[in-house]
Scaffold this active site. Structure first.
Site, PDB file in Angstrom:
ATOM      1  CG  ASP A   4     -41.848  96.263 -27.604  1.00 59.19           C
ATOM      2  OD1 ASP A   4     -41.992  95.984 -28.865  1.00 59.19           O
ATOM      3  OD2 ASP A   4     -42.647  96.678 -26.685  1.00 59.19           O
ATOM      4  CG  HIS A  13     -40.269  98.308 -37.735  1.00 62.05           C
ATOM      5  ND1 HIS A  13     -40.320  99.478 -37.286  1.00 62.05           N
ATOM      6  CD2 HIS A  13     -39.854  98.304 -39.308  1.00 62.05           C
ATOM      7  CE1 HIS A  13     -40.262 100.139 -38.480  1.00 62.05           C
ATOM      8  NE2 HIS A  13     -40.073  99.566 -39.725  1.00 62.05           N
TER       9      HIS A  13
HETATM   10  P1  ADQ Z   1     -45.793  97.994 -31.948  1.00 61.13           P
HETATM   11  O1  ADQ Z   1     -45.628  96.461 -31.161  1.00 61.13           O
HETATM   12  O2  ADQ Z   1     -47.080  98.199 -32.438  1.00 61.13           O
HETATM   13  O3  ADQ Z   1     -44.604  98.233 -32.837  1.00 61.13           O
HETATM   14  P2  ADQ Z   1     -45.108 100.521 -30.062  1.00 61.13           P
HETATM   15  O4  ADQ Z   1     -43.713 100.471 -30.792  1.00 61.13           O
HETATM   16  O5  ADQ Z   1     -45.030 100.239 -28.751  1.00 61.13           O
HETATM   17  O6  ADQ Z   1     -45.528  98.800 -30.631  1.00 61.13           O
HETATM   18  O7  ADQ Z   1     -46.081 101.499 -30.753  1.00 61.13           O
HETATM   19  C1  ADQ Z   1     -47.255 101.231 -30.558  1.00 61.13           C
HETATM   20  C2  ADQ Z   1     -47.985 102.538 -31.220  1.00 61.13           C
HETATM   21  O8  ADQ Z   1     -49.306 102.570 -31.159  1.00 61.13           O
HETATM   22  C3  ADQ Z   1     -47.677 104.087 -30.452  1.00 61.13           C
HETATM   23  O9  ADQ Z   1     -47.029 104.894 -31.311  1.00 61.13           O
HETATM   24  C4  ADQ Z   1     -48.703 104.466 -29.783  1.00 61.13           C
HETATM   25  O10 ADQ Z   1     -48.765 105.638 -29.840  1.00 61.13           O
HETATM   26  C5  ADQ Z   1     -49.946 103.785 -30.553  1.00 61.13           C
HETATM   27  N1  ADQ Z   1     -51.177 103.761 -29.572  1.00 61.13           N
HETATM   28  C6  ADQ Z   1     -50.716 103.339 -28.267  1.00 61.13           C
HETATM   29  N2  ADQ Z   1     -51.961 103.220 -27.469  1.00 61.13           N
HETATM   30  C7  ADQ Z   1     -52.944 103.821 -28.371  1.00 61.13           C
HETATM   31  C8  ADQ Z   1     -54.228 104.139 -28.248  1.00 61.13           C
HETATM   32  N3  ADQ Z   1     -54.908 103.664 -27.140  1.00 61.13           N
HETATM   33  N4  ADQ Z   1     -54.779 104.692 -29.344  1.00 61.13           N
HETATM   34  C9  ADQ Z   1     -54.148 104.981 -30.514  1.00 61.13           C
HETATM   35  N5  ADQ Z   1     -52.923 104.564 -30.430  1.00 61.13           N
HETATM   36  C10 ADQ Z   1     -52.491 104.175 -29.747  1.00 61.13           C
HETATM   37  C11 ADQ Z   1     -43.619  97.645 -33.658  1.00 61.13           C
HETATM   38  C12 ADQ Z   1     -42.544  96.960 -32.551  1.00 61.13           C
HETATM   39  C13 ADQ Z   1     -42.085  97.601 -31.897  1.00 61.13           C
HETATM   40  C14 ADQ Z   1     -41.595  98.981 -32.522  1.00 61.13           C
HETATM   41  C15 ADQ Z   1     -42.350  99.708 -33.473  1.00 61.13           C
HETATM   42  C16 ADQ Z   1     -41.705 100.719 -34.373  1.00 61.13           C
HETATM   43  O11 ADQ Z   1     -43.247  95.825 -32.015  1.00 61.13           O
HETATM   44  O12 ADQ Z   1     -41.140  97.150 -30.834  1.00 61.13           O
HETATM   45  O13 ADQ Z   1     -41.001  99.949 -31.385  1.00 61.13           O
HETATM   46  O14 ADQ Z   1     -43.005  98.658 -34.401  1.00 61.13           O
HETATM   47  O15 ADQ Z   1     -40.372 100.194 -34.672  1.00 61.13           O
END
Ligand code: ADQ
Length: 508
Positions: free
Chosen positions: A377, A165
């Site tokens: 990312d 990921h």
């Molecule tokens: P993350 O580093 O966690 O994931 P991201 O892909 O942005 O980063 O996902 C964050 C998730 O958290 C989103 O689904 C979002 O909806 C949720 N979220 C954000 N703000 C929130 C809040 N205030 N309350 C509750 N939930 C919230 C890792 C990798 C990424 C990759 C993903 C999936 O680092 O690059 O995209 O896995 O493969």
């Protein structure tokens, strides 16, 4: 065919209450992505339940499994193991290294020994539950050696896939890892290894050329093959998506419209700009705040007309490094607000908490500009969620060129280099001034791409690549295989011209 999904964390959160433990569904990118897949196909999810203490497995995980719609099996970790495996090897070595931040690494060989031990425990759990014909799908950097351990014990009996990921780093960064050959060779023991982008897969192939010369890479396209010893495996790119329809549906609800109206009224400025990140140094939060500070310093006409809502989701906040980051963010916000606040206008509105999906969607929908600028990312689901929620196509997306999502979204987003503060400041002004027709046109492209490559598409293409007899017919589609570096951000900078010859946004 049953699916065995294996990840560091089970898709639940255990909470200790007076009466004992209870469970809640967890949030986060991976869970959002995989729960529906497993529910639809049936099978079992193996992972750490998120607590090191003792609990009654049947009592807690029985109801949680029924609620999740599939079985959950816990792998237990002690406090000491957790420290060395999760806080050690994965958070202090692989996470920073794979995000190109190797100066933050602590290459302790104790961490490596625990990593192998815990990967072996996950392999044992798989062996215990495995039935003939199952497919084992291992998730992410915590479990890179599991495929190797299964192959050693099962003599090729297990069909295995792995999805990374996070980004895969280029060779000059990866070679710093003391266990670089073991990690690479371990990954080659899976039958299919999936990456988020073509750039990550290319980095992996370049590392193979340096470090595992006998591995011969063949083919072109989204899925290629590698001859390694007496077997063939596959390498593919599968940019992860979101549940587009679900986000879009929540965004269209009347209750959401009411929340949006309340948010807009509370802020009262002409445009709201939203950033949403997990607390992490890779997300570029201090850098972004500096970009916003410069935008306000350079363009006084933005004053009282734009508000940044910076939402930070608590994460790893018992680690001192993350506590320092939180303090840095709060200090910077205080500095910006101290310098620019006027009666009735506070430039940065800061939220440090997790929030229910409905509230998050209302924030996405209320925002006129999405400002998403990680330093690096794997993909970034927030950028895709922002687009899915912009049901009236009135928003503009500013996106870091170092997010995996930038490769797919580059024609609709304004791409920025998050280290170029002036460039970020200029992109903010450009987004602020972007006419409604241009926003509509760009958002239409963004939404089309995010909808086509949703979460079901991601899981299906991984499975298709795992089971396709030949790779010749594998479709060329929304994954961009020609570009490994987005080209578009340059015309955000002041006075530079975009490819159409127009001068970028004039006079705020
Ligand atoms: P993350 O580093 O966690 O994931 P991201 O892909 O942005 O980063 O996902 C964050 C998730 O958290 C989103 O689904 C979002 O909806 C949720 N979220 C954000 N703000 C929130 C809040 N205030 N309350 C509750 N939930 C919230 C890792 C990798 C990424 C990759 C993903 C999936 O680092 O690059 O995209 O896995 O493969």
């Amino acid at each position: 065919m049953r699916l065995i999904v294996v990840s560091n964390r089970l898709p639940i959160r255990l909470v200790r209450e007076d009466r004992g433990w209870t469970s809640q569904p967890a949030s986060g990118g991976l869970v959002t992505a995989l729960s529906p897949v497993l529910r639809n196909r049936g099978g079992i999810w193996i992972g750490w339940p998120g607590v090191a203490g003792d609990f009654d497995e049947g009592e807690i995980l029985g109801p949680a499994s029924r609620e999740a719609g599939h079985r959950l099996h816990p792998v237990r970790l002690s406090e000491v193991e957790l420290k060395s495996f999760y806080h050690g090897f994965t958070n202090q070595i692989i996470w920073p290294l794979f995000h190109d931040l190797f100066t933050r690494c602590n290459f302790s060989s104790d961490f490596w020994r625990t990593y192998l031990k815990i990967n072996a425990r996950f392999a044992d759990a798989i062996i215990q539950h495995h039935q003939p014909d199952d497919y084992v799908w291992v998730q992410d950097y915590h479990l890179m050696q599991v495929g190797h351990l299964l192959r050693r014990r099962g003599h090729g009996r297990y069909r295995t896939g792995f999805f990374l990921h996070i980004p895969f780093p280029p060779p000059d960064v990866f070679v710093k890892l003391p266990w670089r050959s073991q990690i690479l060779r371990g990954l080659l023991d899976y039958d299919l290894v999936g990456f988020q982008t073509i750039r990550d897969r290319r980095n992996f192939v370049h590392c193979l050329r340096h470090l595992v010369r006998e591995a011969k890479v063949q083919g072109r396209g989204p899925v290629i093959s590698v001859r390694y010893g007496d077997r063939m495996l596959r390498l593919g790119c599968f940019p992860i998506g979101i549940g587009f329809d679900e986000f879009s549906e929540v965004a269209k609800r009347p209750e959401t419209a009411e929340r949006v109206a309340a948010l807009r009224e509370a802020h009262g400025t002409s445009q709201l700009m939203l950033s949403v990140d997990r607390l992490d140094y890779t997300k570029g939060i201090p850098e972004r705040l500096e970009g916003f500070r410069r935008a306000l310093a350079r363009y006084p006409s933005l004053h009282e007309k734009i508000t940044l809502i910076q939402q930070v989701v608590p994460s790893r906040d018992s680690v001192p490094e993350y506590q320092r980051l939180q303090t840095d963010i709060e200090t910077l916000i205080a500095k910006i607000n101290g310098q620019f606040t006027r009666p009735g206008w506070i430039p940065v509105h800061y939220l440090y908490r997790s929030m229910p999906r409905e509230e998050l969607v209302a924030h996405y929908r209320a925002a006129d500009i999405g400002l998403i600028t990680p330093l690096k990312d794997g993909m970034n689901l927030v950028a895709k969620e922002f687009c899915a929620c912009d049901v009236d196509r009135s928003g503009a997306l500013i996106l870091s060129e170092f997010a995996g999502a930038a490769i797919q979204l580059r024609t609709g987003a304004l791409l920025v280099n998050p280290y170029d503060y002036e460039g970020v400041a200029e992109a903010i002004r450009r987004a602020f001034l972007m006419p409604p027709e241009e926003r509509r046109m760009r958002m239409h492209k963004l939404r089309t791409s995010v909808r086509k490559t949703d979460i079901a598409w991601w899981a299906d293409s991984f499975m298709e690549a795992a089971f396709a007899r030949t790779l010749h017919d594998f479709p060329h589609d929304e994954r961009d295989l020609t570009e490994d570096f987005p080209r578009q951000h340059q015309h955000a900078a002041a006075g530079r011209r975009d490819p159409s010859g127009r001068r970028a946004g004039a006079g705020a």
